[in-house]
Write a protein that holds these residues in place. Structure first.
Motif, mmCIF file in Angstrom:
data_model
loop_
_atom_site.group_PDB
_atom_site.id
_atom_site.type_symbol
_atom_site.label_atom_id
_atom_site.label_comp_id
_atom_site.label_asym_id
_atom_site.label_seq_id
_atom_site.Cartn_x
_atom_site.Cartn_y
_atom_site.Cartn_z
ATOM 1 N N GLY A 132 0.823 -1.200 0.000
ATOM 2 C CA GLY A 132 0.000 0.000 0.000
ATOM 3 C C GLY A 132 0.853 1.244 0.000
ATOM 4 N N SER A 133 0.181 2.380 0.057
ATOM 5 C CA SER A 133 0.878 3.667 -0.045
ATOM 6 C C SER A 133 1.340 4.206 1.304
ATOM 7 C CB SER A 133 -0.041 4.696 -0.704
ATOM 8 O OG SER A 133 -1.156 4.990 0.136
ATOM 9 N N GLY A 134 0.765 3.701 2.405
ATOM 10 C CA GLY A 134 1.057 4.263 3.709
ATOM 11 C C GLY A 134 0.397 5.608 3.944
ATOM 12 N N LYS A 135 -0.528 5.984 3.079
ATOM 13 C CA LYS A 135 -1.173 7.295 3.133
ATOM 14 C C LYS A 135 -2.694 7.159 3.041
ATOM 15 C CE LYS A 135 2.531 10.084 2.768
ATOM 16 N NZ LYS A 135 2.858 11.215 3.668
ATOM 17 N N TRP A 136 -3.381 8.156 3.599
ATOM 18 C CA TRP A 136 -4.793 8.356 3.282
ATOM 19 C C TRP A 136 -4.840 9.076 1.935
ATOM 20 C CZ3 TRP A 136 -9.016 6.681 6.048
ATOM 21 C CH2 TRP A 136 -8.759 6.184 7.328
ATOM 22 N N VAL A 137 -5.616 8.528 1.007
ATOM 23 C CA VAL A 137 -5.633 9.070 -0.355
ATOM 24 C C VAL A 137 -7.069 9.353 -0.777
ATOM 25 C CG1 VAL A 137 -4.986 8.696 -2.766
ATOM 26 C CG2 VAL A 137 -3.559 7.743 -0.930
ATOM 27 N N ALA A 138 -7.338 10.582 -1.230
ATOM 28 C CA ALA A 138 -8.632 10.960 -1.802
ATOM 29 C C ALA A 138 -8.536 10.866 -3.313
ATOM 30 C CB ALA A 138 -9.005 12.381 -1.390
ATOM 31 N N ILE A 139 -9.603 10.301 -3.945
ATOM 32 C CA ILE A 139 -9.561 10.033 -5.385
ATOM 33 C C ILE A 139 -10.868 10.508 -6.035
ATOM 34 C CG2 ILE A 139 -9.047 8.303 -7.151
ATOM 35 C CD1 ILE A 139 -8.079 6.484 -4.834
ATOM 36 N N PRO A 140 -11.007 11.783 -6.342
ATOM 37 C CA PRO A 140 -12.191 12.256 -7.076
ATOM 38 C C PRO A 140 -12.066 11.936 -8.566
ATOM 39 C CG PRO A 140 -10.729 14.084 -6.607
ATOM 40 C CD PRO A 140 -10.111 12.886 -5.956
#
Length: 251
Positions: A132-140
């Motif tokens: 995974g990225s190790g981040k919270w990711v927003a994807i609009p």
């Protein structure tokens, strides 16, 4: 600048939601009713994706659930990925990847075309750094769909941006924009699709593009199966080639 684009996308989504349609739009026979991309039926998608990379191979088994709500112009999505690696130079691993949830909204839907917007968020739930990225990711994302040739062909184009906004300080930020074009040809119980995605990674300052061809068939009116081999291209491609096989259950 990249975060400003993300905020504009989110404002765009909620501005549309303020104008929700009153009628049950699933009764309109249009491009978002197609079994492969049906927004109006509850859907279980189980797929397995194999990717060959320069550091070995990754195998992802993903369970995706789609659930329409309200007048069915809204749709909820949940993703639960299980990832395994096969690397000759290290210990092979299997475990949970970054889980995700999202919501879609269809502000415009007619017989031959439609628009949709979607926002997803993935959580840093992966059990290993390379899962995974190790981040919270927003994807609009923004989608446009249109039929051609007496509804024999369906074109779906979308623009999507992934932007991290929280998470481990020891991991790289996520900032990727994708422009994708998917063309489907329906004949009988079958379909063939071609897809090209141009993906720019701002952190790596390079392209991570890919393309695939898909072969699918209706097993029953509401059960479908597909397979699509893919190939990556671009200066910063994340894999070499891959293959995905999936089963959809609509109800």
């Amino acid at each position: 600048m990249k975060k400003k684009l993300l905020y504009v996308f989110l404002v765009f989504l909620f501005a549309f939601s303020a104008k929700a349609q009153d009628q049950d739009i699933s009764k309109v026979d249009g491009p978002f009713n197609e079994p492969r991309f049906n927004y109006f039926l509850k859907t279980i998608l189980l797929y397995n994706e194999y990717l060959d990379t320069k550091n070995g191979s990754f195998n992802t088994t993903n369970l995706r659930i789609l659930h329409p709500i309200g007048n069915k112009s809204w749709n909820l999505r949940f993703d639960l990925p299980l990832i395994s690696t096969n690397n000759p130079n290290s210990t092979n691993q299997t475990g949970l990847g970054d889980v995700g949830a999202g919501i879609s909204y269809i502000p415009y839907f007619k017989k031959n075309e439609g628009f949709a917007v979607r926002t997803r968020v993935t959580a840093p739930s992966a059990v290993a750094p390379n899962f995974g990225s190790g981040k919270w990711v927003a994807i609009p994302a923004f989608f446009y769909a249109r039929y051609f040739k007496q509804r024999q062909f369906l074109w779906i184009a979308d623009v999507e941006h992934s932007q991290s906004f929280a998470g481990s300080n020891n991991r790289s930020d996520v900032s990727v924009t994708v422009i994708e074009n998917n063309l489907l040809w329906f004949f009988g119980k079958n379909w063939i699709a071609t897809d090209v995605a141009f993906r720019y990674n701002y952190v790596l300052d390079g392209f991570q593009n890919n393309a695939f061809i898909e072969f699918g068939r209706k097993i029953t009116p509401k059960n479908l199966a597909y397979v699509h081999p893919s190939v990556a291209f671009g200066g910063e491609k994340s894999y070499n080639f891959g293959i995905e096989m999936g089963l959809l259950i609509l109800f």
